[in-house]
Design a protein around this motif. Structure first.
Motif, PDB file in Angstrom:
ATOM      1  N   ILE A  16      14.460  22.966 -21.016  1.00  0.00           N
ATOM      2  CA  ILE A  16      14.755  22.496 -22.371  1.00  0.00           C
ATOM      3  C   ILE A  16      13.517  22.733 -23.225  1.00  0.00           C
ATOM      4  CG2 ILE A  16      15.373  20.530 -23.815  1.00  0.00           C
ATOM      5  CD1 ILE A  16      16.937  19.378 -21.480  1.00  0.00           C
ATOM      6  N   LEU A  17      13.659  23.622 -24.205  1.00  0.00           N
ATOM      7  CA  LEU A  17      12.535  24.030 -25.039  1.00  0.00           C
ATOM      8  C   LEU A  17      12.544  23.297 -26.372  1.00  0.00           C
ATOM      9  CD1 LEU A  17      12.890  27.917 -24.587  1.00  0.00           C
ATOM     10  CD2 LEU A  17      11.465  26.375 -23.247  1.00  0.00           C
ATOM     11  N   GLY A  18      11.398  22.726 -26.750  1.00  0.00           N
ATOM     12  CA  GLY A  18      11.256  22.258 -28.125  1.00  0.00           C
ATOM     13  C   GLY A  18      11.220  20.765 -28.352  1.00  0.00           C
ATOM     14  N   VAL A  19      10.786  19.975 -27.363  1.00  0.00           N
ATOM     15  CA  VAL A  19      10.677  18.528 -27.583  1.00  0.00           C
ATOM     16  C   VAL A  19       9.481  18.260 -28.508  1.00  0.00           C
ATOM     17  CG1 VAL A  19      10.473  16.262 -26.525  1.00  0.00           C
ATOM     18  CG2 VAL A  19      11.616  18.115 -25.276  1.00  0.00           C
ATOM     19  N   ALA A  20       9.732  17.542 -29.596  1.00  0.00           N
ATOM     20  CA  ALA A  20       8.660  17.238 -30.554  1.00  0.00           C
ATOM     21  C   ALA A  20       8.302  15.764 -30.569  1.00  0.00           C
ATOM     22  CB  ALA A  20       9.062  17.682 -31.956  1.00  0.00           C
ATOM     23  N   ASN A  21       9.312  14.913 -30.467  1.00  0.00           N
ATOM     24  CA  ASN A  21       9.113  13.462 -30.469  1.00  0.00           C
ATOM     25  C   ASN A  21      10.427  12.813 -30.054  1.00  0.00           C
ATOM     26  OD1 ASN A  21      10.786  13.465 -32.827  1.00  0.00           O
ATOM     27  ND2 ASN A  21       8.992  13.779 -34.109  1.00  0.00           N
ATOM     28  N   GLY A  37      21.891  13.373 -14.022  1.00  0.00           N
ATOM     29  CA  GLY A  37      21.558  13.916 -12.714  1.00  0.00           C
ATOM     30  C   GLY A  37      20.911  15.275 -12.689  1.00  0.00           C
ATOM     31  N   ALA A  38      20.646  15.869 -13.850  1.00  0.00           N
ATOM     32  CA  ALA A  38      20.005  17.179 -13.874  1.00  0.00           C
ATOM     33  C   ALA A  38      18.504  17.050 -13.677  1.00  0.00           C
ATOM     34  CB  ALA A  38      20.288  17.880 -15.195  1.00  0.00           C
ATOM     35  N   GLU A  39      17.898  18.106 -13.146  1.00  0.00           N
ATOM     36  CA  GLU A  39      16.446  18.214 -13.081  1.00  0.00           C
ATOM     37  C   GLU A  39      15.991  19.107 -14.226  1.00  0.00           C
ATOM     38  OE1 GLU A  39      14.555  18.532  -9.150  1.00  0.00           O
ATOM     39  OE2 GLU A  39      16.608  18.747  -8.372  1.00  0.00           O
ATOM     40  N   VAL A  40      14.903  18.697 -14.890  1.00  0.00           N
ATOM     41  CA  VAL A  40      14.526  19.331 -16.151  1.00  0.00           C
ATOM     42  C   VAL A  40      13.035  19.661 -16.186  1.00  0.00           C
ATOM     43  CG1 VAL A  40      14.330  18.987 -18.651  1.00  0.00           C
ATOM     44  CG2 VAL A  40      16.364  18.152 -17.439  1.00  0.00           C
ATOM     45  N   VAL A  41      12.734  20.850 -16.664  1.00  0.00           N
ATOM     46  CA  VAL A  41      11.403  21.185 -17.159  1.00  0.00           C
ATOM     47  C   VAL A  41      11.525  21.269 -18.677  1.00  0.00           C
ATOM     48  CG1 VAL A  41       9.622  22.964 -17.334  1.00  0.00           C
ATOM     49  CG2 VAL A  41      10.594  22.390 -15.101  1.00  0.00           C
ATOM     50  N   ALA A  42      10.727  20.472 -19.378  1.00  0.00           N
ATOM     51  CA  ALA A  42      10.765  20.435 -20.839  1.00  0.00           C
ATOM     52  C   ALA A  42       9.470  21.014 -21.399  1.00  0.00           C
ATOM     53  CB  ALA A  42      10.954  19.001 -21.323  1.00  0.00           C
ATOM     54  N   THR A  43       9.531  21.423 -22.662  1.00  0.00           N
ATOM     55  CA  THR A  43       8.326  21.938 -23.308  1.00  0.00           C
ATOM     56  C   THR A  43       8.095  21.252 -24.645  1.00  0.00           C
ATOM     57  OG1 THR A  43       9.269  23.735 -24.664  1.00  0.00           O
ATOM     58  CG2 THR A  43       8.838  24.204 -22.332  1.00  0.00           C
ATOM     59  N   CYS A  44       6.827  21.208 -25.039  1.00  0.00           N
ATOM     60  CA  CYS A  44       6.426  20.834 -26.390  1.00  0.00           C
ATOM     61  C   CYS A  44       5.518  21.946 -26.910  1.00  0.00           C
ATOM     62  CB  CYS A  44       5.725  19.480 -26.423  1.00  0.00           C
ATOM     63  SG  CYS A  44       4.195  19.399 -25.464  1.00  0.00           S
ATOM     64  N   LEU A  45       5.209  21.903 -28.191  1.00  0.00           N
ATOM     65  CA  LEU A  45       4.500  23.028 -28.801  1.00  0.00           C
ATOM     66  C   LEU A  45       3.065  23.177 -28.311  1.00  0.00           C
ATOM     67  CD1 LEU A  45       4.389  25.331 -30.890  1.00  0.00           C
ATOM     68  CD2 LEU A  45       3.790  23.606 -32.622  1.00  0.00           C
ATOM     69  N   ASN A  46       2.325  22.050 -28.303  1.00  0.00           N
ATOM     70  CA  ASN A  46       0.888  22.127 -28.023  1.00  0.00           C
ATOM     71  C   ASN A  46       0.367  20.745 -27.638  1.00  0.00           C
ATOM     72  OD1 ASN A  46       0.817  20.739 -30.513  1.00  0.00           O
ATOM     73  ND2 ASN A  46       0.461  22.632 -31.651  1.00  0.00           N
ATOM     74  N   ASP A  47      -0.950  20.638 -27.492  1.00  0.00           N
ATOM     75  CA  ASP A  47      -1.538  19.360 -27.095  1.00  0.00           C
ATOM     76  C   ASP A  47      -1.351  18.280 -28.152  1.00  0.00           C
ATOM     77  OD1 ASP A  47      -2.386  20.241 -24.616  1.00  0.00           O
ATOM     78  OD2 ASP A  47      -4.379  20.821 -25.327  1.00  0.00           O
ATOM     79  N   LYS A  48      -1.301  18.649 -29.419  1.00  0.00           N
ATOM     80  CA  LYS A  48      -1.061  17.676 -30.485  1.00  0.00           C
ATOM     81  C   LYS A  48       0.297  17.013 -30.318  1.00  0.00           C
ATOM     82  CE  LYS A  48      -0.916  17.210 -35.527  1.00  0.00           C
ATOM     83  NZ  LYS A  48      -1.040  17.936 -36.825  1.00  0.00           N
ATOM     84  N   ALA A  49       1.314  17.812 -29.996  1.00  0.00           N
ATOM     85  CA  ALA A  49       2.647  17.262 -29.762  1.00  0.00           C
ATOM     86  C   ALA A  49       2.722  16.511 -28.440  1.00  0.00           C
ATOM     87  CB  ALA A  49       3.684  18.389 -29.773  1.00  0.00           C
ATOM     88  N   ARG A  50       1.939  16.945 -27.465  1.00  0.00           N
ATOM     89  CA  ARG A  50       2.011  16.364 -26.124  1.00  0.00           C
ATOM     90  C   ARG A  50       1.761  14.863 -26.128  1.00  0.00           C
ATOM     91  NH1 ARG A  50       1.644  17.681 -20.658  1.00  0.00           N
ATOM     92  NH2 ARG A  50       1.908  19.889 -21.127  1.00  0.00           N
ATOM     93  N   LYS A  51       0.865  14.382 -26.977  1.00  0.00           N
ATOM     94  CA  LYS A  51       0.557  12.953 -26.960  1.00  0.00           C
ATOM     95  C   LYS A  51       1.758  12.098 -27.366  1.00  0.00           C
ATOM     96  CE  LYS A  51      -1.559  12.819 -31.596  1.00  0.00           C
ATOM     97  NZ  LYS A  51      -2.813  12.545 -32.344  1.00  0.00           N
ATOM     98  N   TYR A  52       2.692  12.695 -28.098  1.00  0.00           N
ATOM     99  CA  TYR A  52       3.931  11.993 -28.454  1.00  0.00           C
ATOM    100  C   TYR A  52       5.022  12.200 -27.406  1.00  0.00           C
ATOM    101  CZ  TYR A  52       1.669  11.891 -33.038  1.00  0.00           C
ATOM    102  OH  TYR A  52       0.777  11.701 -34.062  1.00  0.00           O
ATOM    103  N   VAL A  53       4.991  13.354 -26.769  1.00  0.00           N
ATOM    104  CA  VAL A  53       6.092  13.740 -25.882  1.00  0.00           C
ATOM    105  C   VAL A  53       5.863  13.318 -24.433  1.00  0.00           C
ATOM    106  CG1 VAL A  53       7.416  15.705 -24.995  1.00  0.00           C
ATOM    107  CG2 VAL A  53       6.680  15.670 -27.386  1.00  0.00           C
TER     108      VAL A  53
END
Length: 258
Positions: A16-21, A37-53
Motif C-alpha cells: 500500500i503506497l502513500g500513507v501520509a497521516n 487478515g491481510a499482511e501489508v507493507v506500507a510506504t510514506c514519502l520520507n522521514d518527515k512523514a514517518r513521524k506521523y505514520v
C-alpha cells in the motif's frame, strides 16, 4: 476443512503506497486490510512523514518504508522488501497524487511543462512502474488499485491540472487491465468523493468543493475514509474476481448527478 470465504483478505499479502497521516486513504486501507487478515507493507514519502505514520503502522503491525517515487531505486527497494518478506504479492494499492502548487492553483493553460510532467509522473506513471515491478510476483493473480476523482471526466472548479492527470490515470487502468488480464491480475481505479486528505488540502477552496458535493449527493452526505477502504478491500477479495478495468465510484452518488 472449511473453505476460505471469497469475502476475506486472510492470507493475502501486498503493498500500500502513500500513507501520509491518519486521514489518508492509504492509511484507511492499511488499517482495514490488516483487520481483515491481510499482511501489508506500507510506504510514506520520507522521514518527515514517518513521524506521523510510524505510530499508525506499528499499531496494526504493518512494515513501513520510505518511498519517494521520484527518487531512483526507492520504489524498486520497496517491492523487493515486500517480495523478500512475503514471497508473493496479491494486491497493490497506489494512493499517490501530487502536483507543484503553482501549477495546481493556476489555470491548466498556464501550467508549466515541467510541472505538468512531474504531476503526470508522480500521480499516474508511478502506478505503471509499480505494476511492472509487482506483476512478476503475482503468480496466482491479484489486484491493483489506484485512486482517481470525478474531475477526470468533468470539469471541477479549482481541480486544475489534476483533472487531465486523473483522466490519464483512468485510461492507464484500462490498458493495464487488458495487458495484465492474461496473468489473472485485475486493475481498477477507485473514485472517492472528496474527503479532507493531505493531498486534497492543496486544492484551492476545497471546503467549497466538499460543500457542493454534499449538496449534490443523493445520500446527502460525504463518504467516509472507512467506506473508501471497504470498497478497496472488496476489490482485492476473491469475491471480485470477475471484475477488471473499471473506474468505481464511492462518492455518495455525486457522479450520477448532472
Amino acid at each position: 476443512m472449511t473453505a476460505t470465504s471469497p469475502f476475506s483478505l486472510a492470507g493475502k499479502k501486498g503493498l500500500i503506497l502513500g500513507v501520509a497521516n491518519d486521514r489518508s486513504i492509504a492509511w484507511g486501507c492499511t488499517e482495514l486490510f490488516r483487520t481483515l487478515g491481510a499482511e501489508v507493507v506500507a510506504t510514506c514519502l520520507n522521514d518527515k512523514a514517518r513521524k506521523y505514520v510510524q505510530p499508525l503502522t506499528d499499531k496494526v503491525g504493518a512494515d513501513l518504508l520510505n518511498c519517494d517515487v521520484e527518487q531512483p531505486g526507492e520504489l524498486e527497494a520497496v517491492v523487493a522488501h515486500a517480495v523478500d518478506k512475503f514471497g508473493q504479492i496479491d494486491f497493490l494499492i497506489h494512493s499517490i497524487a501530487w502536483a507543484p502548487l503553482e501549477d495546481l492553483h493556476g489555470d491548466v493553460v498556464d501550467s508549466s511543462r515541467e510541472g505538468f510532467a512531474r504531476a503526470m509522473s508522480v500521480s499516474c506513471h508511478s502506478f505503471a512502474e509499480a505494476a511492472k515491478l509487482c506483476a512478476p510476483h503475482m503468480t496466482a493473480g491479484g489486484s491493483m488499485l489506484s485512486m482517481t476523482y470525478l474531475g477526470s471526466g468533468e470539469v471541477v472548479p479549482n481541480y486544475g491540472v489534476m483533472g487531465p492527470v486523473k483522466a490519464a490515470l483512468e485510461s492507464l487502468v484500462r490498458y493495464m487491465s487488458m495487458e495484465l488480464g492474461p496473468k489473472n491480475i485485475r486493475v481498477h481505479a477507485v473514485s472517492p468523493g472528496p474527503i479532507l486528505t493531505r493531498a486534497a488540502s492543496g486544492i484551492a477552496e476545497f471546503d467549497q468543493l466538499m460543500a457542493t458535493a454534499q449538496a449534490k449527493a443523493p445520500l446527502q452526505r460525504l463518504v467516509t475514509l472507512e467506506e473508501i477502504a471497504q470498497l478497496s478491500a472488496f476489490l482485492c477479495m476473491d469475491a471480485a474476481s470477475g471484475m477488471s478495468g473499471q473506474t468505481i465510484y464511492v462518492d455518495a452518488g455525486v457522479h450520477a448527478m448532472d
